[in-house]
Enzyme design. Structure first.
Site, PDB file in Angstrom:
ATOM      1  N   ASP A 165       0.784  -1.259  -0.063  1.00  0.00           N
ATOM      2  CA  ASP A 165       0.028  -0.133   0.149  1.00  0.00           C
ATOM      3  C   ASP A 165       0.886   1.136   0.109  1.00  0.00           C
ATOM      4  O   ASP A 165       1.945   1.185   0.809  1.00  0.00           O
ATOM      5  CB  ASP A 165      -0.726   0.040   1.318  1.00  0.00           C
ATOM      6  CG  ASP A 165      -2.185   1.010   1.171  1.00  0.00           C
ATOM      7  OD1 ASP A 165      -3.113   0.222   1.191  1.00  0.00           O
ATOM      8  OD2 ASP A 165      -1.809   2.351   0.855  1.00  0.00           O
ATOM      9  N   ASN A 213     -13.169  -3.569   2.785  1.00  0.00           N
ATOM     10  CA  ASN A 213     -14.117  -2.354   2.770  1.00  0.00           C
ATOM     11  C   ASN A 213     -15.088  -2.447   1.361  1.00  0.00           C
ATOM     12  O   ASN A 213     -14.642  -2.633   0.321  1.00  0.00           O
ATOM     13  CB  ASN A 213     -13.445  -1.147   2.597  1.00  0.00           C
ATOM     14  CG  ASN A 213     -12.513  -0.933   3.952  1.00  0.00           C
ATOM     15  OD1 ASN A 213     -12.886  -1.335   5.001  1.00  0.00           O
ATOM     16  ND2 ASN A 213     -11.319  -0.182   3.891  1.00  0.00           N
ATOM     17  N   HIS A 225     -10.419  -5.410  -3.212  1.00  0.00           N
ATOM     18  CA  HIS A 225      -9.195  -5.742  -2.552  1.00  0.00           C
ATOM     19  C   HIS A 225      -9.225  -5.980  -1.300  1.00  0.00           C
ATOM     20  O   HIS A 225      -9.979  -5.547  -0.382  1.00  0.00           O
ATOM     21  CB  HIS A 225      -8.186  -4.521  -2.738  1.00  0.00           C
ATOM     22  CG  HIS A 225      -8.659  -3.341  -2.282  1.00  0.00           C
ATOM     23  ND1 HIS A 225      -9.542  -2.567  -2.911  1.00  0.00           N
ATOM     24  CD2 HIS A 225      -8.496  -2.473  -0.984  1.00  0.00           C
ATOM     25  CE1 HIS A 225     -10.048  -1.512  -2.175  1.00  0.00           C
ATOM     26  NE2 HIS A 225      -9.206  -1.578  -1.046  1.00  0.00           N
TER      27      HIS A 225
HETATM   28  P1  5GP Z   1      -9.824   1.058   0.426  1.00  0.00           P
HETATM   29  O1  5GP Z   1      -9.965   2.360   1.240  1.00  0.00           O
HETATM   30  O2  5GP Z   1     -10.463   1.207  -0.670  1.00  0.00           O
HETATM   31  O3  5GP Z   1     -10.233  -0.105   1.161  1.00  0.00           O
HETATM   32  O4  5GP Z   1      -8.393   1.334   0.245  1.00  0.00           O
HETATM   33  C1  5GP Z   1      -7.525   1.450  -0.744  1.00  0.00           C
HETATM   34  C2  5GP Z   1      -6.325   1.654  -0.594  1.00  0.00           C
HETATM   35  O5  5GP Z   1      -5.378   1.731  -1.515  1.00  0.00           O
HETATM   36  C3  5GP Z   1      -5.483   2.346   0.417  1.00  0.00           C
HETATM   37  O6  5GP Z   1      -4.993   1.902   1.683  1.00  0.00           O
HETATM   38  C4  5GP Z   1      -4.747   3.463  -0.285  1.00  0.00           C
HETATM   39  O7  5GP Z   1      -3.577   3.747   0.429  1.00  0.00           O
HETATM   40  C5  5GP Z   1      -4.345   2.507  -1.614  1.00  0.00           C
HETATM   41  N1  5GP Z   1      -4.252   3.105  -2.601  1.00  0.00           N
HETATM   42  C6  5GP Z   1      -4.592   3.913  -3.477  1.00  0.00           C
HETATM   43  N2  5GP Z   1      -4.014   4.109  -4.606  1.00  0.00           N
HETATM   44  C7  5GP Z   1      -2.815   3.503  -4.454  1.00  0.00           C
HETATM   45  C8  5GP Z   1      -1.703   3.458  -5.618  1.00  0.00           C
HETATM   46  O8  5GP Z   1      -1.995   3.975  -6.702  1.00  0.00           O
HETATM   47  N3  5GP Z   1      -0.988   2.334  -5.166  1.00  0.00           N
HETATM   48  C9  5GP Z   1      -1.033   1.513  -4.047  1.00  0.00           C
HETATM   49  N4  5GP Z   1       0.239   0.784  -3.991  1.00  0.00           N
HETATM   50  N5  5GP Z   1      -1.811   1.784  -3.118  1.00  0.00           N
HETATM   51  C10 5GP Z   1      -2.957   2.683  -3.262  1.00  0.00           C
END
Ligand code: 5GP
Ligand code: ZN
Length: 136
Positions: free
Chosen positions: A32, A88, A101
């Site tokens: 992340d 989530n 994810h």
């Molecule tokens: P969500 O809130 O949708 O469950 O989690 C999305 C996660 O994706 C967040 O923890 C955020 O830091 C991560 N994230 C968002 N964009 C990117 C990206 O471009 N690359 C990586 N490696 N992580 C990302």
């Protein structure tokens, strides 16, 4: 199918570079970009599904097996003291990227993170009414 406008499709497919920990035909596991803790990883299916509801049963079955393997590696290599699996669905639940994810979040004693909720205190009647709403 890949979605042209989906950043996780592009990352999972290798079009956008990432810090990849593991890859196979169906999944890519990446670090992340804004980690909660050292080693915070994301398991990305290569096939696009917006959330749990859209996920195929096959991928759903495979993803927890993979999470278990990644978790074991985190313990072995990073010596974490515990792990949270977080997944989530929907904005109300904090989903920001609309491609299913699973977060694998290594935890360390005193790491200061708080992946938690405020416990409620429903009566037995309220619990029964909720149970009925779900199953009857
Ligand atoms: P969500 O809130 O949708 O469950 O989690 C999305 C996660 O994706 C967040 O923890 C955020 O830091 C991560 N994230 C968002 N964009 C990117 C990206 O471009 N690359 C990586 N490696 N992580 C990302
Ligand atoms: Zn996608």
């Amino acid at each position: 199918m890949k979605r042209e406008d989906c950043i996780f499709c592009k990352i999972a497919g290798g079009e956008i570079p990432s810090k990849t920990l593991y890859e196979d035909e169906n999944f890519r596991v990446i670090l992340d970009l804004s980690p909660a803790t050292r080693g915070h990883a994301l398991i990305l299916p290569k096939e696009h599904a917006e959330d749990l509801h859209e996920l195929s049963d096959e991928t759903a079955a495979e993803v927890l097996v993979l999470a278990k393997k990644i978790a074991a590696v985190m313990v072995k290599r990073l010596h974490c003291d515990g792990l949270n699996l977080v997944q989530n669905n929907g904005e109300a639940a904090g989903q920001t990227v609309k491609h299913f994810h699973v977060h694998v979040i290594p935890r360390y004693k005193g790491d200061g993170q708080n992946i938690n909720w405020v416990p409620g205190s429903p009566s037995q009647e309220e619990l029964e009414s909720i149970r009925e709403a779900i199953v009857e």
